[in-house]
Design an enzyme around this catalytic site. Structure first.
Site, PDB file in Angstrom:
ATOM      1  CB  CYS B 135      38.026  38.183  46.837  1.00 31.28           C
ATOM      2  SG  CYS B 135      39.451  38.645  47.850  1.00 31.28           S
ATOM      3  CB  ILE B 196      39.120  27.034  42.577  1.00 32.59           C
ATOM      4  CG1 ILE B 196      40.560  26.603  42.880  1.00 32.59           C
ATOM      5  CG2 ILE B 196      38.278  25.826  42.213  1.00 32.59           C
ATOM      6  CD1 ILE B 196      40.708  25.629  44.056  1.00 32.59           C
ATOM      7  CB  THR B 198      42.582  31.488  47.538  1.00 29.49           C
ATOM      8  OG1 THR B 198      41.747  32.588  47.895  1.00 29.49           O
ATOM      9  CG2 THR B 198      43.686  31.985  46.634  1.00 29.49           C
TER      10      THR B 198
END
Ligand SMILES: Cc1cc2nc3c(=O)[nH]c(=O)nc-3n(C[C@H](O)[C@H](O)[C@H](O)COP(=O)(O)OP(=O)(O)OC[C@H]3O[C@@H](n4cnc5c(N)ncnc54)[C@H](O)[C@@H]3O)c2cc1C
Ligand SMILES: Cc1cc2nc3c(=O)[nH]c(=O)nc-3n(C[C@H](O)[C@H](O)[C@H](O)COP(=O)(O)OP(=O)(O)OC[C@H]3O[C@@H](n4cnc5c(N)ncnc54)[C@H](O)[C@@H]3O)c2cc1C
Ligand SMILES: Cc1cc2nc3c(=O)[nH]c(=O)nc-3n(C[C@H](O)[C@H](O)[C@H](O)COP(=O)(O)O)c2cc1C
Ligand SMILES: Cc1cc2nc3c(=O)[nH]c(=O)nc-3n(C[C@H](O)[C@H](O)[C@H](O)COP(=O)(O)O)c2cc1C
Ligand code: FES
Ligand code: FES
Lengths: 263, 308, 308, 263
Positions: B135, B196, B198
């Site tokens: 993240c 994936i 981001t």
């Protein structure tokens, strides 16, 4: 039920009210679920703009099966909408969100004073509200320069007062000036408009301990409560730490005035 | 009954578990499914993937948390979530009411936090864990694990030890060498890789002359990133032996098929759910039609078939 | 004469050289300008940036070399070019006939090759060199230099020693830590940084069930990548003291302004030239109008003004 | 001159000829520069599709100021084009590229035999060529199942023969079958169509030492010679190593048959 989906609306009207503000009337499949304060997600045709645009429902005509939207041309998406022609189709999803509650109206008498306070493009959703509410409705509307919908409100409200920043219409000033100048003793306040205005309204209402419903705006992605981008802060308990995030799209856009925390 | 009589066969096996089909939501774009009940039948999905769950509640970042970009969007939600206790109490019973596999996305800022969530889930009716080490929206941990080969190895190893369910590790694309990270996770015992998360991006608001997102940076998702995601799936598929879940910009059945040809066993649909809450239904139906028209027995035949 | 009488002032200083305005084409999207003569006045541009030039002719990759993607495109040209001798003979005289600055983009597979081109250009009427250590489309060298901090340092240092013109180093976005690479180039003596080259991507052709590009992978460009490019410019601008040229998806004057606010002294327009050969003219005019309407004396005031 | 730019064309016709092939007639600013074999870049309205689509000019009507295009619905862009309505506008750039040379016709007599060989959507650009060429024109056209433009060619050519793979029209087979079956002794061959067909035509022409002009197709980005994505191989000298890349968009799409190297 798992079959709600994007629907096609037929554009029955799409005209400029002011150089920047447009009125769009959509013929839709069903209007039966729409309540005042809800919004629809309107989709751009140009695929480079992925996200739907949330626009408040300004009026619902159950008989005609139409929704009326009032929107300001702000960026690329609304610019695209402004170019659409009558009888073109457009995709939408909704109605979405939690609208205003009309409840107190059932309980209280027609002579209770209700304040409806709108600013800018926060004014449109208040129109359907004003139509459906009972009570002695007083409407205070603030604009930059040019007003919209004043005649529509006059048809359904006891009083409609206008303020403009430029002084071009009504008094020169804001809705807060109208509020200070008038001698209002409302049993309830409904409001929608820019954050600064809502914050001032909230402060005013708090002082008088008046129940409020405020309609908020936040940038959205899904519009249905799943992505958590559209949060607003709410006070959930007596202590300062007892704040939480709620979703403007799903838990709102209308919130109890008491719980909203402006930052 | 032969396959052709049963209709097109979309089932895939992911780390030993059979899924009805390879289509599932991407974490954080679907809540735990509740908000989509009106729009689609959760039983039709290959799996439900939940939003990221941490050991304690996280409040996430300030708003604005979203910005539209050309063919994509940026978000900086920052893993807002009510914590694993709340999740176990509220979301798991909801998911149990459906006949669908579930994968819980795990958020954390340290190995201990990740292990905490996984431990809490040990005896829960959950089919998969998806470890989010990618993240871009939280300062500590998160993406730091996903952009360093050694840290990716360490966290995967430790979490795997605590995990009772198959462990999928979700990687960040913001790296020089995605294959190296994927191999490290495989070596550490991961049962699969999802690719994936981001791409780190930003947008300026020219009206205010400052970054549009309160958090300055956000994660770029949507069709814009599909070519990068597909490339990474293709590169990684050549080098590892555990299954890959392809993610990134998938909006149509053709997109999903591209990822499968590139080597993905299953795919996740994220941003497309925001544009069309029924997107996954349309993808599943599109793949069914494709198999029918092309006379293909089962979609598993196509996994990795695009490698040359 | 005061500035306001002269009209909006778009001039910027790049590594000591004054440009008429901050707008220039991105290498490889504009040839050496000849093909655009019919569409725009080269004298209006801040600079002309040439396609990549190597020491000897390169034939490039097989076709198909291009694939459209959502909001972007992939190319795998592979730096096809006729070599520095041909370039000096044919393109430099052409560019000299215009009253515009010129930047030559330098391609190579080894430090020696890069130095060879730069040496050949030492006494040529060229204003800037742009060292491309970021082309994803050639196997040897190129991007390898741009994705390794030490190699980026080495090649920059060696090329800088041979260079008679200010040296801009063009970086690859396919890295974990763009700031580290930029700092290495600065330390090695670069006079500026250009950001970004293409993101590595791919596309599958579902009809043939194989990669669409003959070269399998290609470089992703266009509006789709703008958020990533802008983020990198913003990150790097905070950490280095040499100017930045922003590149990536710029199609409108608003896009150009976003990069300037993020810290770019100038910007390059690439893929947008393919959609509209007059794109750069429209961007220049748009910026002029903006300065006028906002009553801004000169665009240099806005460089980096978006940092918070 | 530096003021060439994207122009707006008015769609005067956009109709299906077959389920997959459409005819579009564009009213344009100027047709004076268009030569047979050139193409225009047609732009999608949906901004998610950035690249212009190259489409050959099939006919030029100088008096009416129109260009006729014949296009097959293949992917997302042509699907968008097929939905456009009469009197909508569309952006285009061009005419672009180097078309066919008509030169020999000026020098040689009307009785010289010329072969025009087209396949699929390679047929359209040959129509304007056939109109403008002098000579004894024989036209061989190959299609999958349904022919297009046959009547148009009949008006301007001595002979028009058709082959279809399915046998639905003309002979069952390809243009190569027509070529083998007929007794042709052309002084020049013009051809446009799929790579395999062009390659076969080239081999046939080489055997007879016949001058050829072949129109190639390649995926493009800029269409004006700047980006080098659209290269084709050409033989530039006697040795095998003497090949080079040329740009289909700028140096072609029409090349001398002798120089093209198929791979
Ligand atoms: C619940 C709700 C109801 C609304 N009702 C109305 C209404 O009745 N009339 C009206 O004129 N406007 C209304 N708005 C604001 C309206 O949604 C935005 O003006 C509009 O989305 C701008 O889109 P754009 O493409 O023109 O701007 P762009 O800046 O190009 O949009 C880019 C992205 O940002 C979002 N965005 C930009 N500005 C805003 C904003 N102020 N609020 C929310 N999202 C924004 C867009 O939706 C889009 O995702 C409402 C917003 C919300 C959240
Ligand atoms: C010089 C030239 C002349 C042409 N003339 C004609 C004509 O007269 N009639 C006709 O039907 N077709 C013609 N074509 C082919 C036509 O350009 C493609 O069919 C069309 O671009 C496909 O676009 P799409 O969006 O439907 O397909 P998509 O696959 O969605 O397109 C994606 C991208 O690939 C490109 N592309 C896809 N297929 C082709 C192809 N076969 N050739 C070139 N580019 C392709 C598109 O231009 C676009 O950039 C010509 C091509 C060239 C190069
Ligand atoms: C609003 C939003 C929230 C997200 N939250 C999470 C999350 O909690 N955990 C996670 O692993 N990925 C999260 N992601 C990343 C997505 O799961 C997915 O990897 C990414 O969006 C790329 O896929 P897409 O292009 O289909 O959206 C989030 C993405 C978005 C857009
Ligand atoms: C067809 C094409 C060819 C390119 N050739 C080069 C090149 O020779 N040298 C180089 O440094 N960059 C090259 N690039 C990269 C561009 O200069 C630019 O960095 C990239 O396209 C991103 O910008 P854009 O999104 O505006 O196109 C090329 C890009 C494209 C699309
Ligand atoms: S917009 Fe997604 S939760 Fe509100
Ligand atoms: S398409 Fe750009 S050179 Fe031909």
């Amino acid at each position: 039920m798992d079959n709600k989906s994007i629907e096609k609306a037929l554009i029955l009207k799409n005209e400029a009210l002011t150089p920047e503000i447009y009125e769009m009337v959509l013929g839709v499949k069903s209007t039966s679920e729409a309540t005042p304060g809800q919004f629809i997600n309107l989709y751009c045709k140009d695929g480079s703009r992925l996200l739907p645009r949330p626009l408040s429902i300004s009026e619902v005509d159950q008989k005609a099966g139409t929704l009326r939207l009032i929107y300001k041309v702000l960026g690329s998406g609304t610019r695209e909408f402004a170019k659409l022609q009558k009888y073109e189709e457009i995709d939408y999803l909704g109605p979405l969100g939690k609208g205003f509650s009309l409840e107190f109206a059932d309980e209280k008498s027609e002579e209770q004073e209700i304040l409806i306070i709108g600013g800018g493009v926060g004014v449109p959703p208040l129109l359907e509200l004003a139509k459906q509410l009972q009570g002695k409705k007083r409407v205070l509307l603030g604009f930059e320069k040019e007003s919209i919908l004043v005649e529509d409100f006059k048809k359904v409200a006891r009083e409609v007062a206008v303020a403009t920043t430029t002084g071009d219409e009504g008094i020169k000033g804001t809705v807060m000036d109208l509020l200070e100048q008038g001698e209002y003793a409302p049993v309830k306040i409904y409001s929608c408009g820019p954050k600064g205005m809502l914050q001032a309204v909230q402060a005013w209402g708090r002082e008088g301990n008046i129940p409020m419903e405020l309609s908020l705006e936040e940038r959205m992605a899904c519009g249905i409560g799943a992505c958590l981008v559209c949060t607003c802060k709410t006070q959930e308990g007596p202590h300062e730490e007892d704040w939480n995030y709620k979703r403007v799209c799903k838990d709102g856009p209308v919130f109890k005035g008491e719980e909203v925390v402006f930052e | 009954m032969s396959r052709s009589e049963k209709g097109p066969n979309l089932t895939v096996k992911l780390s030993g578990v059979e899924l009805k089909n390879p289509i599932m939501p991407a974490s954080g774009t679907f809540g735990s499914g509740k908000e989509f009940e009106e729009y689609l039948n959760l039983n039709r999905l290959g799996m439900v993937v939940t939003k990221g769950v941490a050991d304690v509640p996280w409040k996430g970042n300030a708003t604005p948390r979203v910005a539209e970009t050309y063919g994509g969007m940026l978000n900086s939600v920052g893993l807002q979530n009510p914590g694993s206790d709340h999740f176990i109490r509220e979301d798991i019973p909801f998911l149990e009411s459906y006949d669908t596999k579930t994968m819980v996305n795990i958020a954390g800022r340290s190995i201990e936090e990740y292990v905490g969530v996984v431990t809490a889930l040990q005896h829960q009716p959950v089919d998969f864990l998806e470890l989010n080490i990618s993240c871009p929206n939280i300062k500590e941990g998160g993406v730091a694990f996903g952009t360093d080969v050694d840290m990716a190895y360490q966290v995967t190893k430790k979490v795997k030890e605590a995990a009772k369910q198959p462990l999928i590790v979700k990687l960040s694309p913001n790296v020089t060498d995605i294959v190296a990270v994927a191999k490290a996770c495989e070596a550490a015992g991961a049962d699969g890789i999802s690719l994936i998360n981001t791409l780190l991006g930003m947008k300026m608001d020219i009206k205010t002359r400052s970054p549009l997102l309160a958090n300055t940076f956000g994660g770029l998702s949507g069709p814009a990133i599909k070519p990068v995601a597909l490339r990474m799936v293709y590169q990684v598929a050549r080098e590892i032996n555990i299954p890959i879940i392809g993610i990134g910009g998938i909006s149509t059945w053709e997109d999903a098929l591209e990822f499968i040809l590139a080597g993905a066993t299953a795919v996740q649909v994220g941003t497309a759910n925001f544009r069309n809450p029924r997107a996954m239904m349309e993808i599943i139906e599109g793949l069914e039609n494709y198999l029918k028209e092309e006379n293909i027995d089962g979609i598993e035949e196509l996994i990795g078939a695009g490698h040359k």
